[in-house]
Design a protein around this motif. Structure first.
Motif, PDB file in Angstrom:
ATOM      1  N   THR A   1      14.440   5.771  -9.016  1.00 49.89           N
ATOM      2  CA  THR A   1      13.825   7.043  -8.645  1.00 49.89           C
ATOM      3  C   THR A   1      12.848   6.775  -7.511  1.00 49.89           C
ATOM      4  O   THR A   1      12.244   5.704  -7.434  1.00 49.89           O
ATOM      5  N   LEU A   2      12.734   7.759  -6.617  1.00 51.14           N
ATOM      6  CA  LEU A   2      11.826   7.673  -5.479  1.00 51.14           C
ATOM      7  C   LEU A   2      10.694   8.654  -5.696  1.00 51.14           C
ATOM      8  O   LEU A   2      10.922   9.795  -6.111  1.00 51.14           O
ATOM      9  N   HIS A   3       9.474   8.213  -5.384  1.00 53.17           N
ATOM     10  CA  HIS A   3       8.289   9.021  -5.647  1.00 53.17           C
ATOM     11  C   HIS A   3       7.416   9.091  -4.399  1.00 53.17           C
ATOM     12  O   HIS A   3       7.095   8.060  -3.808  1.00 53.17           O
ATOM     13  N   GLU A   4       7.037  10.298  -4.040  1.00 56.76           N
ATOM     14  CA  GLU A   4       6.178  10.498  -2.865  1.00 56.76           C
ATOM     15  C   GLU A   4       4.723  10.159  -3.188  1.00 56.76           C
ATOM     16  O   GLU A   4       3.931   9.983  -2.275  1.00 56.76           O
ATOM     17  N   ASP A   5       4.388  10.042  -4.461  1.00 56.01           N
ATOM     18  CA  ASP A   5       3.018   9.725  -4.854  1.00 56.01           C
ATOM     19  C   ASP A   5       2.909   8.262  -5.283  1.00 56.01           C
ATOM     20  O   ASP A   5       3.881   7.663  -5.732  1.00 56.01           O
ATOM     21  N   GLY A   6       1.739   7.705  -5.114  1.00 59.11           N
ATOM     22  CA  GLY A   6       1.448   6.373  -5.633  1.00 59.11           C
ATOM     23  C   GLY A   6       1.853   5.210  -4.760  1.00 59.11           C
ATOM     24  O   GLY A   6       1.527   4.067  -5.081  1.00 59.11           O
ATOM     25  N   GLY A   7       2.544   5.439  -3.670  1.00 61.45           N
ATOM     26  CA  GLY A   7       2.997   4.338  -2.822  1.00 61.45           C
ATOM     27  C   GLY A   7       1.858   3.580  -2.177  1.00 61.45           C
ATOM     28  O   GLY A   7       1.845   2.346  -2.157  1.00 61.45           O
ATOM     29  N   ALA A   8       0.884   4.318  -1.651  1.00 60.28           N
ATOM     30  CA  ALA A   8      -0.251   3.665  -0.987  1.00 60.28           C
ATOM     31  C   ALA A   8      -1.085   2.875  -1.991  1.00 60.28           C
ATOM     32  O   ALA A   8      -1.474   1.730  -1.712  1.00 60.28           O
ATOM     33  N   ASP A   9      -1.346   3.464  -3.147  1.00 60.00           N
ATOM     34  CA  ASP A   9      -2.125   2.750  -4.172  1.00 60.00           C
ATOM     35  C   ASP A   9      -1.405   1.473  -4.610  1.00 60.00           C
ATOM     36  O   ASP A   9      -2.027   0.430  -4.784  1.00 60.00           O
ATOM     37  N   LEU A  10      -0.110   1.577  -4.785  1.00 53.87           N
ATOM     38  CA  LEU A  10       0.685   0.411  -5.173  1.00 53.87           C
ATOM     39  C   LEU A  10       0.615  -0.661  -4.099  1.00 53.87           C
ATOM     40  O   LEU A  10       0.407  -1.840  -4.396  1.00 53.87           O
ATOM     41  N   ALA A  11       0.776  -0.278  -2.842  1.00 55.43           N
ATOM     42  CA  ALA A  11       0.753  -1.246  -1.737  1.00 55.43           C
ATOM     43  C   ALA A  11      -0.583  -1.971  -1.670  1.00 55.43           C
ATOM     44  O   ALA A  11      -0.627  -3.197  -1.506  1.00 55.43           O
ATOM     45  N   VAL A  12      -1.674  -1.243  -1.818  1.00 50.33           N
ATOM     46  CA  VAL A  12      -2.998  -1.863  -1.764  1.00 50.33           C
ATOM     47  C   VAL A  12      -3.194  -2.792  -2.955  1.00 50.33           C
ATOM     48  O   VAL A  12      -3.708  -3.902  -2.816  1.00 50.33           O
ATOM     49  N   ARG A  13      -2.758  -2.355  -4.130  1.00 39.88           N
ATOM     50  CA  ARG A  13      -2.881  -3.202  -5.330  1.00 39.88           C
ATOM     51  C   ARG A  13      -2.062  -4.486  -5.162  1.00 39.88           C
ATOM     52  O   ARG A  13      -2.527  -5.586  -5.461  1.00 39.88           O
ATOM     53  N   LEU A  14      -0.837  -4.355  -4.645  1.00 39.66           N
ATOM     54  CA  LEU A  14       0.008  -5.530  -4.461  1.00 39.66           C
ATOM     55  C   LEU A  14      -0.521  -6.448  -3.366  1.00 39.66           C
ATOM     56  O   LEU A  14      -0.322  -7.664  -3.437  1.00 39.66           O
ATOM     57  N   ALA A  15      -1.198  -5.894  -2.367  1.00 39.36           N
ATOM     58  CA  ALA A  15      -1.811  -6.744  -1.339  1.00 39.36           C
ATOM     59  C   ALA A  15      -2.775  -7.725  -1.998  1.00 39.36           C
ATOM     60  O   ALA A  15      -2.841  -8.896  -1.628  1.00 39.36           O
ATOM     61  N   GLY A  16      -3.509  -7.270  -3.003  1.00 37.26           N
ATOM     62  CA  GLY A  16      -4.419  -8.146  -3.727  1.00 37.26           C
ATOM     63  C   GLY A  16      -3.699  -9.200  -4.544  1.00 37.26           C
ATOM     64  O   GLY A  16      -4.247 -10.263  -4.829  1.00 37.26           O
ATOM     65  N   ARG A  17      -2.474  -8.930  -4.902  1.00 38.54           N
ATOM     66  CA  ARG A  17      -1.668  -9.897  -5.661  1.00 38.54           C
ATOM     67  C   ARG A  17      -1.033 -10.938  -4.742  1.00 38.54           C
ATOM     68  O   ARG A  17      -0.946 -12.108  -5.091  1.00 38.54           O
ATOM     69  N   TYR A  18      -0.596 -10.512  -3.576  1.00 37.67           N
ATOM     70  CA  TYR A  18       0.159 -11.391  -2.691  1.00 37.67           C
ATOM     71  C   TYR A  18      -0.683 -12.075  -1.616  1.00 37.67           C
ATOM     72  O   TYR A  18      -0.261 -13.080  -1.064  1.00 37.67           O
ATOM     73  N   TRP A  19      -1.829 -11.523  -1.292  1.00 36.67           N
ATOM     74  CA  TRP A  19      -2.697 -12.114  -0.280  1.00 36.67           C
ATOM     75  C   TRP A  19      -4.002 -12.562  -0.913  1.00 36.67           C
ATOM     76  O   TRP A  19      -4.484 -11.938  -1.861  1.00 36.67           O
ATOM     77  N   ASP A  20      -4.593 -13.582  -0.353  1.00 40.10           N
ATOM     78  CA  ASP A  20      -5.932 -13.992  -0.763  1.00 40.10           C
ATOM     79  C   ASP A  20      -6.916 -13.101  -0.017  1.00 40.10           C
ATOM     80  O   ASP A  20      -7.144 -13.283   1.182  1.00 40.10           O
ATOM     81  N   LEU A  21      -7.471 -12.127  -0.695  1.00 40.31           N
ATOM     82  CA  LEU A  21      -8.386 -11.183  -0.058  1.00 40.31           C
ATOM     83  C   LEU A  21      -9.842 -11.601  -0.181  1.00 40.31           C
ATOM     84  O   LEU A  21     -10.739 -10.853   0.219  1.00 40.31           O
ATOM     85  N   SER A  22     -10.082 -12.808  -0.710  1.00 35.48           N
ATOM     86  CA  SER A  22     -11.469 -13.263  -0.849  1.00 35.48           C
ATOM     87  C   SER A  22     -12.082 -13.626   0.503  1.00 35.48           C
ATOM     88  O   SER A  22     -13.296 -13.543   0.661  1.00 35.48           O
ATOM     89  N   ALA A  23     -11.264 -14.025   1.460  1.00 35.62           N
ATOM     90  CA  ALA A  23     -11.752 -14.337   2.800  1.00 35.62           C
ATOM     91  C   ALA A  23     -11.285 -13.237   3.752  1.00 35.62           C
ATOM     92  O   ALA A  23     -10.119 -12.840   3.717  1.00 35.62           O
ATOM     93  N   PRO A  24     -12.164 -12.736   4.595  1.00 35.53           N
ATOM     94  CA  PRO A  24     -11.761 -11.670   5.523  1.00 35.53           C
ATOM     95  C   PRO A  24     -10.631 -12.120   6.443  1.00 35.53           C
ATOM     96  O   PRO A  24     -10.642 -13.225   6.978  1.00 35.53           O
ATOM     97  N   ASP A  25      -9.654 -11.258   6.587  1.00 37.24           N
ATOM     98  CA  ASP A  25      -8.540 -11.491   7.490  1.00 37.24           C
ATOM     99  C   ASP A  25      -8.273 -10.166   8.210  1.00 37.24           C
ATOM    100  O   ASP A  25      -7.809  -9.209   7.585  1.00 37.24           O
ATOM    101  N   PRO A  26      -8.571 -10.101   9.501  1.00 34.27           N
ATOM    102  CA  PRO A  26      -8.426  -8.829  10.220  1.00 34.27           C
ATOM    103  C   PRO A  26      -7.012  -8.238  10.138  1.00 34.27           C
ATOM    104  O   PRO A  26      -6.859  -7.019  10.049  1.00 34.27           O
ATOM    105  N   GLU A  27      -5.992  -9.070  10.160  1.00 30.97           N
ATOM    106  CA  GLU A  27      -4.625  -8.553  10.085  1.00 30.97           C
ATOM    107  C   GLU A  27      -4.345  -7.927   8.721  1.00 30.97           C
ATOM    108  O   GLU A  27      -3.761  -6.855   8.627  1.00 30.97           O
ATOM    109  N   HIS A  28      -4.785  -8.580   7.660  1.00 24.93           N
ATOM    110  CA  HIS A  28      -4.597  -8.010   6.328  1.00 24.93           C
ATOM    111  C   HIS A  28      -5.392  -6.721   6.186  1.00 24.93           C
ATOM    112  O   HIS A  28      -4.894  -5.739   5.621  1.00 24.93           O
TER     113      HIS A  28
END
Length: 139
Positions: A85-112
């Motif tokens: 199923t495709l959903h128009e809601d929640g995509g941005a929240d999911l992407a931001v949450r997953l960024a924290g899972r896949y990237w080390d956000l403890s150090a600033p990275d301008p590209e991230h």
């Protein structure tokens, strides 16, 4: 549907390889995606709204995903298939949450930081794969 060892693998920041039905005359072409397992046992991912995979999923709303342990570890993989199923809601929240899972956000990275702002501002589509069949192997 998932076993404990499946969930342990799926909880790691590994890529899922998403395969959707191809257009006529083409072969399936898996794409690496970020994902998470929902509380209901589904897998969810996100996509840009103009991605070709979304057109194919609208035509044939089914897909498969394979997640495997990286080289150097004992062979272990989980393959999931089912309707989507495709959903128009929640995509941005999911992407931001997953960024924290896949990237080390403890150090600033301008590209991230730039990409996270794009995720927040974009109209990302949330893709939910409802697991109907699970195959696995663990060495």
């Amino acid at each position: 549907m998932f076993r404990e060892e499946d969930l342990a693998l799926l909880a790691r920041p590994l890529y899922a390889f998403l395969t959707v039905a191809p257009r006529g005359g083409r072969w399936p072409a898996p794409r690496p995606v970020w994902f998470e397992v929902t509380g209901d046992g589904d897998l969810q991912m996100f996509s840009l709204p103009d991605a070709p995979k979304l057109d194919r999923l609208r035509e044939q709303p089914r897909a498969s995903v394979v997640v495997a342990a990286p080289p150097g570890e004992p062979e272990h993989w989980v393959a999931v298939e089912g309707p989507v199923t495709l959903h128009e809601d929640g995509g941005a929240d999911l992407a931001v949450r997953l960024a924290g899972r896949y990237w080390d956000l403890s150090a600033p990275d301008p590209e991230h930081e730039r990409l996270i702002e794009e995720y927040r501002a974009g109209d990302l589509v949330r893709i939910v794969l409802h697991a109907e069949k699970v195959n696995r192997f663990s060495a």
